[in-house]
Write a protein that holds these residues in place. Structure first.
Motif, mmCIF file in Angstrom:
data_model
loop_
_atom_site.group_PDB
_atom_site.id
_atom_site.type_symbol
_atom_site.label_atom_id
_atom_site.label_comp_id
_atom_site.label_asym_id
_atom_site.label_seq_id
_atom_site.Cartn_x
_atom_site.Cartn_y
_atom_site.Cartn_z
ATOM 1 N N LEU A 1 15.619 -23.683 -38.724
ATOM 2 C CA LEU A 1 14.616 -24.309 -37.796
ATOM 3 C C LEU A 1 13.510 -23.287 -37.831
ATOM 4 O O LEU A 1 12.500 -23.866 -37.018
ATOM 5 N N GLY A 2 13.396 -22.342 -38.554
ATOM 6 C CA GLY A 2 12.235 -21.379 -38.707
ATOM 7 C C GLY A 2 12.013 -20.409 -37.625
ATOM 8 O O GLY A 2 10.774 -20.225 -37.288
ATOM 9 N N LEU A 3 13.330 -20.177 -36.932
ATOM 10 C CA LEU A 3 13.203 -19.327 -35.622
ATOM 11 C C LEU A 3 13.346 -17.664 -36.312
ATOM 12 O O LEU A 3 13.998 -17.449 -37.304
ATOM 13 N N ASN A 4 12.819 -16.859 -35.388
ATOM 14 C CA ASN A 4 13.277 -15.408 -35.440
ATOM 15 C C ASN A 4 14.685 -14.864 -35.228
ATOM 16 O O ASN A 4 15.500 -15.773 -34.326
ATOM 17 N N TYR A 5 15.417 -13.849 -36.002
ATOM 18 C CA TYR A 5 16.629 -13.438 -35.401
ATOM 19 C C TYR A 5 16.452 -12.524 -34.288
ATOM 20 O O TYR A 5 15.343 -11.888 -34.321
ATOM 21 N N PRO A 6 17.209 -12.412 -33.285
ATOM 22 C CA PRO A 6 18.223 -13.440 -33.194
ATOM 23 C C PRO A 6 17.776 -14.627 -32.471
ATOM 24 O O PRO A 6 16.653 -14.599 -31.497
ATOM 25 N N ALA A 7 18.399 -15.841 -32.639
ATOM 26 C CA ALA A 7 17.689 -17.372 -32.324
ATOM 27 C C ALA A 7 18.268 -17.746 -30.921
ATOM 28 O O ALA A 7 17.769 -18.513 -30.541
ATOM 29 N N GLY A 8 19.286 -17.240 -30.347
ATOM 30 C CA GLY A 8 19.861 -17.717 -29.157
ATOM 31 C C GLY A 8 19.055 -18.086 -28.073
ATOM 32 O O GLY A 8 19.005 -19.329 -27.408
ATOM 33 N N LYS A 9 17.978 -17.209 -27.569
ATOM 34 C CA LYS A 9 17.264 -17.457 -26.698
ATOM 35 C C LYS A 9 16.276 -18.657 -26.707
ATOM 36 O O LYS A 9 15.970 -19.417 -26.045
ATOM 37 N N GLU A 10 15.569 -18.589 -28.083
ATOM 38 C CA GLU A 10 14.500 -19.602 -28.317
ATOM 39 C C GLU A 10 15.280 -20.943 -28.675
ATOM 40 O O GLU A 10 14.618 -22.096 -28.094
ATOM 41 N N MET A 11 16.504 -20.910 -29.135
ATOM 42 C CA MET A 11 17.045 -22.106 -29.319
ATOM 43 C C MET A 11 17.457 -22.796 -27.803
ATOM 44 O O MET A 11 17.148 -23.912 -27.730
ATOM 45 N N GLN A 12 17.892 -21.923 -27.015
ATOM 46 C CA GLN A 12 17.871 -22.410 -25.619
ATOM 47 C C GLN A 12 16.811 -22.954 -25.065
ATOM 48 O O GLN A 12 16.826 -24.176 -24.289
ATOM 49 N N GLU A 13 15.577 -22.392 -25.152
ATOM 50 C CA GLU A 13 14.407 -22.911 -24.687
ATOM 51 C C GLU A 13 13.861 -24.239 -25.184
ATOM 52 O O GLU A 13 13.590 -25.119 -24.421
ATOM 53 N N MET A 14 14.044 -24.251 -26.663
ATOM 54 C CA MET A 14 13.886 -25.599 -27.458
ATOM 55 C C MET A 14 14.653 -26.785 -26.819
ATOM 56 O O MET A 14 14.483 -27.917 -26.842
ATOM 57 N N ALA A 15 16.133 -26.257 -26.654
ATOM 58 C CA ALA A 15 17.033 -27.412 -26.610
ATOM 59 C C ALA A 15 16.662 -27.912 -25.049
ATOM 60 O O ALA A 15 17.032 -29.043 -24.851
ATOM 61 N N ALA A 16 16.117 -27.060 -24.172
ATOM 62 C CA ALA A 16 15.755 -27.718 -22.782
ATOM 63 C C ALA A 16 14.769 -28.813 -22.902
ATOM 64 O O ALA A 16 14.510 -29.512 -22.107
ATOM 65 N N LYS A 17 13.981 -28.573 -23.962
ATOM 66 C CA LYS A 17 12.834 -29.486 -24.014
ATOM 67 C C LYS A 17 13.148 -30.825 -24.861
ATOM 68 O O LYS A 17 12.440 -31.660 -24.946
ATOM 69 N N GLY A 18 14.305 -30.663 -25.459
ATOM 70 C CA GLY A 18 14.584 -31.858 -26.627
ATOM 71 C C GLY A 18 15.660 -32.811 -25.920
ATOM 72 O O GLY A 18 16.209 -32.438 -24.867
#
Lengths: 244, 341
Positions: B180-197
């Protein structure tokens, strides 16, 4: 001065204790299966020597350490131990070039030690070497990571290559074609623990807490990254690590 | 030492990309916990480069040691400390070596006993900073390197009920983050995106031969296929929906296996630990599961979910009580693991 010498840069474990005022010296006795066991053997070896000498760690004045180049993992084992002892006692950390120690150790058994230039060398794979020029009585010259052929073109006349037995087979033909000689040292003779301790008497001390080995080579990942980011500077590691 | 005297352990952790030293009192109180992280360095490469990690560890080890001692007011280690501990596995061999050599050397210099700690036991022991554990317990250990269901029949006893057959859950987060084009490590950003989706895309959960084992590489592939397929059709994907759907699939996989294991083994307590334990969707789901089965639950505090030396100190205390010490000749064990049940 009470000095502990540590060398884990190669396949042999070199540890010694020297009291420069009395000349007392104890060295770790080499065993046959020392390669790749430094992490297990170094501390029992140091402890045994300290017991033998009857010293406590607080009595140590200096720790002489081969700073590199050499096996990256090996260098780190010795450095981690030396840094922690220096950081927790009054001892000063005194790093010495591994290549300089290889040259000086060879000079010990030379017939004409005062005139010969030595070319200490460590095989760095892919026909590359860590090497330097060690002229009698002079500081080390051209220490670096070299394509072997480039280094060979810098070799002074009548100088002698020194490397560990079994590590220089790829270079012997070129050395001989260039009209130079080489010495193959058995691994346990490559670096002399007593000489390392003696070097520690005069060499400059380093800050133990910030000390890092002289790898003389960046990792492949960093070189590739720097190629893509030419403005990023020389890869100052420290700025990439932070406390949380 | 009298029995009433406090037990203080200096602990080291360096198994991956965090250099840490901590002083822990009586196994459950943190006097200091210094963590130097290398994330900014490895972000350059999109993941941990082992040789770079080892170099950083060596550069920081003395500094974190001194700060940990200072913050805990340790001025005379030989007199004040009871033992020294370090992680010896599992992890990256070059990284492990620095903390292990530092720990053993510190113990040698000050004449203290040395305790070797399993990194996973450390993650699980982070629970001891919250409350004492009741047994038998089951631990859900989810991080960038591990995904394990562990059985603890009694204190300081660990057996594997289930483990991942391929990627660890955190690793899957990083790999999908990369897609998805995120920086490593992606866990935190994934969680933030997931909350919006919206979790409106079906990513299948792999079935494994052993009911309790995990597999996340198929899940990662189906996300990759989904993104590629959309690319080929020049369709816009909603990255937040992909993140939400992926996170839902991971959480469901973990909960499904955990629930199956609860039913079979019937623990009285659940423990949640590891870096991915900081994921709020996972925390909420585990909390719900514990409620459903009336189990006591201890979640590692989010601040202690990632790698740190305090958790190693907590685990070391259990070894101290059991009289489990190691010699100065101890080597790293990069693939160290518990035995299967």
């Amino acid at each position: 001065m009470k000095i502990l010498s540590i060398d884990t840069s190669g396949s042999s474990l070199n540890v010694g204790l020297l009291d420069s005022s009395t000349g007392l010296f104890f060295a770790h006795e080499h065993t046959k299966d020392e390669a790749r066991t430094h992490s297990m053997k170094i501390l029992p070896a140091i402890q045994a020597l300290m017991t033998k000498a009857g010293w406590s760690f607080d009595q140590l004045d200096r720790i002489a350490l081969t700073a590199g180049p050499g096996s990256f993992t090996g260098l780190r084992i010795g450095a981690a131990v030396a840094k922690m002892i220096a950081g927790q006692t009054f001892a000063e950390l005194v790093p010495v070039s591994t290549l300089e120690m290889i040259a000086l150790s060879a000079r010990l058994s030379a017939t004409d030690p005062n005139t010969t230039s030595y070319l200490p060398m460590i095989n760095a794979r892919n026909h590359n070497v860590f090497a330097a020029i060690c002229r009698p009585g002079k500081p080390l010259d051209d220490e670096g990571h070299w394509p072997f052929t480039d280094f060979l073109s810098k070799a002074p006349k009548n100088s002698i290559f020194v490397f560990e037995q079994g590590t220089g087979d790829d270079f012997k033909a070129e050395i001989q074609t260039a009209g130079l000689k080489f010495i193959e040292q058995p691994s346990e003779k490559l670096i002399d623990a007593k000489l390392l301790a003696q070097q520690g008497l005069s060499a400059a001390r380093a800050d133990a807490d910030s000390f890092a080995p002289r790898y003389l080579r960046k990792t492949a990942a960093e070189m590739a990254w720097l190629k893509k980011h030419p403005d990023a500077g020389d890869g100052d590691y420290a700025k990439y690590v932070s406390e949380v | 030492m009298t029995a009433k005297q406090d037990n203080l352990i200096l602990a080291f952790e360096s198994s991956a990309d965090e250099t840490s030293a901590a002083v822990v009192k009586n196994g459950h109180e943190i006097l200091s916990n210094i963590v130097a992280t290398q994330i900014a360095s490895h972000q350059r490469f999109g993941g941990i480069v082992p040789e770079v990690a080892s170099r950083h560890h060596l550069e920081w080890i003395n500094r974190v040691t001194k700060e940990a001692l200072q913050e805990a007011s340790i001025t005379n280690p030989a007199a004040q400390l009871s033992a020294v501990a370090a992680t010896y596995g599992p992890g990256l061999v070059g990284s492990l070596l620095i903390g292990l050599m530092a720990g053993k050397t510190f113990a040698m210099v000050h004449g203290l006993p040395f305790i070797a700690v399993n990194h996973l036991a450390g993650h699980i022991s982070a629970a001891n900073f919250v409350q004492p554990t009741s047994y038998p317990a089951m631990a859900v250990m989810v991080s960038g390197g591990h995904t394990e269901l562990l059985w603890m029949a009694k204190e300081n006893s660990f057996q594997i009920i289930g483990t991942t057959l391929d990627d660890a859950a955190g690793e899957a987060f990083d790999k999908v983050g990369r897609i998805l084009g995120l920086n490593y490590p992606a866990g935190k950003e994934m969680q933030e995106m997931a909350a919006k989706g919206q979790a409106n895309i079906h990513f299948p959960i792999a079935h494994t031969e052993n009911t309790f084992d995990f597999s996340f590489s198929g899940l990662k592939s189906s996300v990759l296929n989904y993104v590629h397929h959309a690319d080929q059709l020049s369709e816009q994907i909603n990255k937040n929906d992909v993140a939400a759907s992926f996170q839902k699939a991971v959480v469901e996989a973990i909960i499904e296996k955990t629930e199956a294991a609860i039913q079979v083994f019937q623990p009285v307590q659940l423990l949640l630990g590891g870096g991915v334990a900081a994921n709020l969707a996972l925390r909420t789901a585990i909390e719900h599961l514990a409620q459903t089965y009336h189990l006591k639950l201890t979640e590692a505090p989010i601040s202690l979910a990632g790698d740190n030396a305090a958790m190693i100190g907590a685990a070391a205390y259990l070894n101290f009580k059991a009289g489990r010490f190691s010699g100065l000749d101890l080597n790293t064990d990069p693939s160290l693991n518990f035995s299967r049940m």
